[in-house]
Design an enzyme around this catalytic site. Structure first.
Site, PDB file in Angstrom:
ATOM      1  CG  HIS A  37     -11.341  -4.762 -37.898  1.00 32.69           C
ATOM      2  ND1 HIS A  37     -12.436  -4.123 -38.436  1.00 32.69           N
ATOM      3  CD2 HIS A  37     -11.717  -5.109 -36.647  1.00 32.69           C
ATOM      4  CE1 HIS A  37     -13.412  -4.103 -37.556  1.00 32.69           C
ATOM      5  NE2 HIS A  37     -13.016  -4.677 -36.460  1.00 32.69           N
ATOM      6  CE  LYS A 150     -13.734   2.622 -31.535  1.00 35.79           C
ATOM      7  NZ  LYS A 150     -14.791   1.623 -31.518  1.00 35.79           N
TER       8      LYS A 150
HETATM    9  P1  AMP Z   1     -14.102  -5.375 -33.060  1.00 37.26           P
HETATM   10  O1  AMP Z   1     -14.351  -6.050 -34.360  1.00 37.26           O
HETATM   11  O2  AMP Z   1     -14.788  -4.075 -32.894  1.00 37.26           O
HETATM   12  O3  AMP Z   1     -14.287  -6.320 -31.880  1.00 37.26           O
HETATM   13  O4  AMP Z   1     -12.554  -5.012 -33.046  1.00 37.26           O
HETATM   14  C1  AMP Z   1     -11.570  -5.994 -33.260  1.00 37.26           C
HETATM   15  C2  AMP Z   1     -10.207  -5.403 -32.953  1.00 37.26           C
HETATM   16  O5  AMP Z   1      -9.990  -4.273 -33.800  1.00 37.26           O
HETATM   17  C3  AMP Z   1     -10.103  -4.887 -31.506  1.00 37.26           C
HETATM   18  O6  AMP Z   1      -8.800  -5.162 -31.021  1.00 37.26           O
HETATM   19  C4  AMP Z   1     -10.324  -3.411 -31.685  1.00 37.26           C
HETATM   20  O7  AMP Z   1      -9.732  -2.639 -30.666  1.00 37.26           O
HETATM   21  C5  AMP Z   1      -9.660  -3.158 -33.013  1.00 37.26           C
HETATM   22  N1  AMP Z   1     -10.159  -1.920 -33.637  1.00 37.26           N
HETATM   23  C6  AMP Z   1     -11.453  -1.571 -33.852  1.00 37.26           C
HETATM   24  N2  AMP Z   1     -11.527  -0.337 -34.397  1.00 37.26           N
HETATM   25  C7  AMP Z   1     -10.251   0.112 -34.510  1.00 37.26           C
HETATM   26  C8  AMP Z   1      -9.663   1.322 -34.995  1.00 37.26           C
HETATM   27  N3  AMP Z   1     -10.401   2.321 -35.473  1.00 37.26           N
HETATM   28  N4  AMP Z   1      -8.316   1.429 -34.963  1.00 37.26           N
HETATM   29  C9  AMP Z   1      -7.555   0.420 -34.482  1.00 37.26           C
HETATM   30  N5  AMP Z   1      -8.036  -0.745 -34.021  1.00 37.26           N
HETATM   31  C10 AMP Z   1      -9.376  -0.905 -34.034  1.00 37.26           C
END
Ligand code: AMP
Length: 284
Positions: A37, A150
């Protein structure tokens, strides 16, 4: 860092920043933050944003009835300390009633790239994602918004959403941030017990094995998918949801191997479902 819980507070803060000439960057998240994030905050800044807004909202509409909405990990205090440390300008922390007031029934329906893989296994998931992202874009009105690769299919769905609805902003994408053993960082990794955590990197290993086969000239979807399945089976105790070779522009099987490919997978370890993917550039 400012904290906003209402739409009006976000609009006021963004309006003031804009009046001072700021370019607004936006990173939507569901919280329980990790380096993946935080890397997106840098991606937004690298794209020219000098006022970065992060939202944390566990969006009920993108969870299926038997999924983990209620037990999704939450830690507001830790998250806001991390964002403070990353020099984020505004944290938007709406509650469910703020995002979906009584009577809210309008939703965005996505198709095409949203249909296969995750879309097929999680009915309604991408409609829920598109609806909340469109709402957040309307609330924040960013110049640029950052998403992580991801969630490759989510990136494609959002790209489609922005184009189809003429949303006035630019999208930028960040590479997947991983643990040292290859496991993609994810808030859901916190569900894993020690033995599941030890097995979890097999998803990335399977995708890498598929990539290696492609770079060695194997150009057969079924063969590569079988190979990836075998890697996971050898680990034991990990259930494959899918392991697929797809065309990243459609998320369907590729017509040929002359283009960039995406290897995408989802596995279950106990009750925890993990996803990952790697892109394989056009073969030389
Ligand atoms: P989430 O909180 O899982 O909805 O993710 C929020 C944002 O962070 C989304 O754009 C995800 O794709 C990104 N994200 C989650 N995990 C990763 C990671 N390991 N590397 C890069 N971006 C990530």
């Amino acid at each position: 860092m400012k904290l906003a819980r209402t739409i009006e507070e976000v609009r006021d803060a963004v309006r003031t920043a804009r009046m001072h000439g700021a370019s607004i960057g936006f990173v939507p998240t569901m919280g329980f933050l990790h380096e993946g994030h935080l890397s997106l905050v840098d991606v937004a800044r690298d794209a020219g944003a000098n006022f970065v807004v992060v939202s944390i909202f566990v969006n009920p509409r993108q969870f299926g009835p038997n999924e983990d909405f209620t037990r999704y990990p939450r830690d507001e205090e830790r998250d806001s300390a991390l964002l403070e440390g990353a020099n984020v300008d505004l944290l938007f922390l709406p509650d469910v009633d703020t995002m979906y007031p009584r009577g809210a029934t309008t939703a965005i329906s996505v198709g095409g790239v949203a249909a296969p893989l995750e879309g097929a296994r999680r009915p309604g998931h991408f409609d829920g994602v598109a609806t909340v992202v469109a709402k957040l874009f309307n609330i924040v009105q960013p110049d640029v918004a950052a998403f992580g690769r991801k969630d490759a299919q989510q990136c494609a769905v959002i790209e489609r959403l922005v184009r189809d609805l003429d949303l006035p902003l630019r999208l930028v994408f960040g590479e997947t941030i991983r643990e040292h053993d290859g496991l993609a960082k994810s808030s859901r990794n916190s569900y894993l017990d020690a033995s599941e955590r030890a097995k979890a990197p097999v998803l990335h290993r399977a995708l890498r094995a598929g990539e290696e086969a492609i770079t060695h000239g194997i150009a057969e979807v079924a063969g590569i998918e079988r190979l990836m399945h075998r890697v996971v089976e050898e680990e034991g105790g990990v259930e494959v949801d899918y392991l697929a070779v797809v065309d990243p522009s459609t998320f369907e099987a590729p017509a040929d191997f002359e283009r960039e490919l995406l290897l995408a997978g989802a596995v279950k370890l106990g009750r925890t479902r993990l996803i990952d993917n790697i892109r394989v550039p056009r073969s030389a």
